[in-house]
Motif scaffolding. Structure first.
Motif, PDB file in Angstrom:
ATOM      1  N   ALA A 260     -35.308   5.436  44.949  1.00  0.00           N
ATOM      2  CA  ALA A 260     -36.619   5.342  44.305  1.00  0.00           C
ATOM      3  C   ALA A 260     -37.738   5.292  45.351  1.00  0.00           C
ATOM      4  O   ALA A 260     -37.759   4.403  46.197  1.00  0.00           O
ATOM      5  N   PRO A 261     -38.696   6.217  45.328  1.00  0.00           N
ATOM      6  CA  PRO A 261     -39.801   6.194  46.302  1.00  0.00           C
ATOM      7  C   PRO A 261     -40.608   4.908  46.258  1.00  0.00           C
ATOM      8  O   PRO A 261     -41.230   4.537  47.253  1.00  0.00           O
ATOM      9  N   ALA A 262     -40.601   4.201  45.123  1.00  0.00           N
ATOM     10  CA  ALA A 262     -41.425   3.015  44.970  1.00  0.00           C
ATOM     11  C   ALA A 262     -41.094   1.915  45.973  1.00  0.00           C
ATOM     12  O   ALA A 262     -41.936   1.050  46.243  1.00  0.00           O
ATOM     13  N   TRP A 263     -39.904   1.945  46.543  1.00  0.00           N
ATOM     14  CA  TRP A 263     -39.595   0.873  47.500  1.00  0.00           C
ATOM     15  C   TRP A 263     -38.990   1.378  48.804  1.00  0.00           C
ATOM     16  O   TRP A 263     -38.595   0.596  49.660  1.00  0.00           O
ATOM     17  N   GLN A 264     -38.967   2.682  48.994  1.00  0.00           N
ATOM     18  CA  GLN A 264     -38.404   3.206  50.237  1.00  0.00           C
ATOM     19  C   GLN A 264     -39.186   2.741  51.460  1.00  0.00           C
ATOM     20  O   GLN A 264     -38.595   2.421  52.498  1.00  0.00           O
TER      21      GLN A 264
ATOM     22  N   ALA B 188     -34.138   0.962  37.922  1.00  0.00           N
ATOM     23  CA  ALA B 188     -35.239   0.227  37.314  1.00  0.00           C
ATOM     24  C   ALA B 188     -36.586   0.686  37.861  1.00  0.00           C
ATOM     25  O   ALA B 188     -37.538   0.891  37.109  1.00  0.00           O
ATOM     26  N   LEU B 189     -36.675   0.857  39.176  1.00  0.00           N
ATOM     27  CA  LEU B 189     -37.951   1.238  39.772  1.00  0.00           C
ATOM     28  C   LEU B 189     -38.296   2.686  39.456  1.00  0.00           C
ATOM     29  O   LEU B 189     -39.468   3.047  39.370  1.00  0.00           O
ATOM     30  N   ASP B 190     -37.299   3.526  39.289  1.00  0.00           N
ATOM     31  CA  ASP B 190     -37.569   4.898  38.844  1.00  0.00           C
ATOM     32  C   ASP B 190     -38.144   4.912  37.438  1.00  0.00           C
ATOM     33  O   ASP B 190     -38.982   5.741  37.092  1.00  0.00           O
TER      34      ASP B 190
END
Length: 618
Positions: free
Chosen positions: A492-496, A456-458
């Motif tokens: 997903a980088p958005a939450w790493q 989803a975040l991707d």
């Protein structure tokens, strides 16, 4: 009757081979070859010990209550006088242990009081001279040169005198730490002697001697696989166990391990009958490791059966072991590495109490295992903190650690993400977007939720679920459960950068360094492919510690004694497979007592979990 002529040579071998010996990395298998030979010798010796008092089942039951629980035949509590005339109510097993084999701690040695040790004259074992220090050997050998202990075997009269007045069978005073039970009557002494006569008089089930005068025998073991165990976990288990077994098939090995594999089928309600059938067909001495599914309930039928059968069940591959039932006694025969999500929840509670959350604390779970962990964390956060814990705070947390905030007022929301159904990407992202930067999310769900969030975040920029994607900030901090999700980092980088992993195991870098010491060399010698170091390191630890516990037993047979030997083997052990550290006290059945917080390090394409602060000990 004196000891068998075999006894002096058996014990001399045990002392000579194992005094000062160490087991490199938990396993020097060449040593195990020599030690297994002692077991046949000791079993033969035990078979000739027929002079000890015998007991009927009812007498043995009363004796067990007296020995283990400290309850006299009339129901009164056993009471004696200890050092300084202090009242002592500790039962016999408190020091001499359930097996009767005693033990030692520091300078103190508690002598064995089994029928073979008590009712017969010792076979020339050395006793340290006054003032000598007893060594605490990793090998389990505690005898050192000194003056010889010489006394006749006890009978009921001299046993009663020893218990009441502290004078041994030779007329010498016993150690001051041995209580004096001045009120113990003859009937109670007889009851106690009846129980002592049952300790280590026969070989345990699963120990098979090839025949009269034979030089070889077999140690029957099994491992158990539940139907829901992941295929890679089962592969790691069986390949490691078969490699361990293969190393002990030399003609020089006098007691060869014979490993069975019990694969359960059908509904869990049918498993006890399957286990009973296998055990009746060929009794086993212990269950060595095992493989279960992700649910904490997956192993429960096996664990309950092991407890009913008094069968050691050692270090199965279980993410979160079943909890003890409220009305049931604690597990006695099942040894687990970690309590999984329960330990993670307790450690996370310590951290969050010290670094309170400014916004909402939301928990997601998708099955009963996750729900229980969420409930444990919520309960820990809402009860008064009445003691300190050893820990380091998560210093990357955006909250002010010095703020004077009442953390009892935090909103703790248990959110069932799809109950027990898989969570799709849209649902995961929609719930994610209800949280803001000040909020904290704890995910107790399985891998499906992690995969859904990653997907989803991707896709979030192309698939907005709010009027604008800028409105979907998500939580500022996300805690993941290693026991539920493994050690795979978010993709997903958005939450790493927001993610933290709560784990009872070391990070990947430390794991690889540990396996280089023991697991990797052993795997090369065995021709074993390392495809899952964490799982294989756990099985390797189980076989290594089992091997070392057998060495500590020095040929004495007994399931109780095996569990006690494992306690000593796992006492404050630094190199503990993939776990942070392990330690077992008397009667404890979970080895790991701490967890730690991991954060992601490295480039976006190759991030790995790394330790963030010290271990947290709830």
């Amino acid at each position: 009757m004196s000891d068998s002529p075999l006894a002096p040579s058996c014990r001399e071998q045990a002392t000579t081979r194992w005094t000062g010996a160490t087991v490199a990395g938990g396993h020097r298998f060449g040593r195990f070859v020599a030690v297994l030979g002692l077991f046949i010798c000791q079993v033969a010796m035990a078979a000739q010990q027929d002079d000890a008092p015998s007991a009927s089942p009812n007498q043995a039951s009363a004796g067990l209550r007296l020995y283990r629980d400290g309850l006299l035949p009339g129901g009164a509590r056993l009471s004696g006088l200890g050092a300084g005339a202090a009242t002592v109510t500790t039962p016999c097993a408190g020091c001499h242990r359930d097996s009767g084999m005693g033990g030692g701690e520091g300078n103190q040695r508690v002598a064995p009081i089994t029928a073979a040790d008590l009712f017969q004259a010792p076979a020339g074992l050395a006793r340290p001279a006054a003032g000598d220090r007893l060594p605490r050997e990793r090998s389990g050998a505690t005898v050192q040169p000194g003056r010889r202990l010489s006394r006749p075997g006890y009978d009921l009269k001299t046993l009663a005198r020893a218990l009441r007045t502290g004078v041994d069978a030779a007329g010498r005073p016993l150690d001051a730490l041995m209580p004096r039970y001045t009120q113990l009557d003859d009937a109670a002494v007889q009851t106690l002697a009846d129980h002592l006569a049952t300790l280590h008089t026969d070989a345990a089930p699963g120990w098979t001697q090839a025949g009269a005068g034979a030089t070889q025998g077999e140690l029957h073991l099994t491992t158990i696989v539940t139907p829901d165990a992941a295929p890679l976990r089962v592969r790691a288990l069986l390949e490691s166990l078969h490699a361990w077994q293969a190393q002990h098939q030399s003609p020089r090995v006098r007691l060869r391990p014979v490993l069975q594999v019990w694969r359960l089928e059908g509904a869990p309600a049918d498993w006890p009958a399957q286990l009973a059938t296998w055990q009746a067909r060929q009794p086993v001495f212990a269950v060595l490791s095992g493989a279960a599914g992700a649910s904490s309930e997956s192993w429960r039928p096996v664990q309950d059966w092991c407890e009913r059968e008094a069968l050691p069940c050692l270090l199965p591959l279980v993410d979160t072991p079943p909890e003890d039932a409220a009305a049931a006694p604690p597990a006695r025969w099942t040894l687990h590495g970690s309590t999984g999500s329960r330990m993670e929840a307790q450690a996370l509670a310590v951290l969050l109490r010290q670094s309170p959350v400014n916004g909402r604390l939301t928990q997601w779970f998708d099955d009963t295992t996750g729900a229980r962990a969420a409930g444990l964390l919520e309960a820990a956060l809402t009860r008064p903190d009445d003691h300190d814990h050893d820990h380091d705070n998560d210093n990357d947390n955006d909250n002010d650690n010095d703020q004077d905030q009442d953390h009892h007022d935090h909103a703790v929301e248990g959110r069932a993400a799809g109950q027990t159904e898989p969570v799709d990407a849209a649902a995961a992202l929609a719930r994610w977007c209800t949280l803001g930067e000040a909020d904290t999310l704890v995910i107790w769900s399985g891998p499906a939720v992690l995969a859904a969030l990653d997907q989803a975040l991707d896709q979030a920029p192309a698939t907005p679920v709010t009027p604008t994607t800028a409105d979907c900030t998500g939580p500022g901090r996300v805690y993941l459960s290693a026991s539920r999700l493994g050690h795979r980092p978010p993709r997903a980088p958005a939450w790493q950068h927001r993610a933290r992993l709560v784990s009872t195991e070391v990070d990947d870098q430390r794991l690889h360094a540990r396996t280089a010491i023991a697991l990797q060399p052993w795997a090369r010698r065995s021709g074993l492919d390392l495809f899952d170091e964490r799982e294989q390191a756990k099985v390797h630890a189980a076989t290594s510690w089992f091997t070392e516990a057998l060495a500590r037993m020095q040929g004495r047979v007994g399931r109780d004694y095996l569990m006690e030997s494992l306690e000593r083997t796992l006492d404050n052990r630094a190199l503990a497979g993939p776990w942070l550290s392990v330690s077992l006290g008397p009667g404890q059945r979970t080895a790991v007592k701490s967890a730690q917080i991991l954060h992601l390090d490295g480039s976006a394409a190759s991030r790995r979990w790394r330790a963030h602060g010290q271990a947290i000990r709830p």
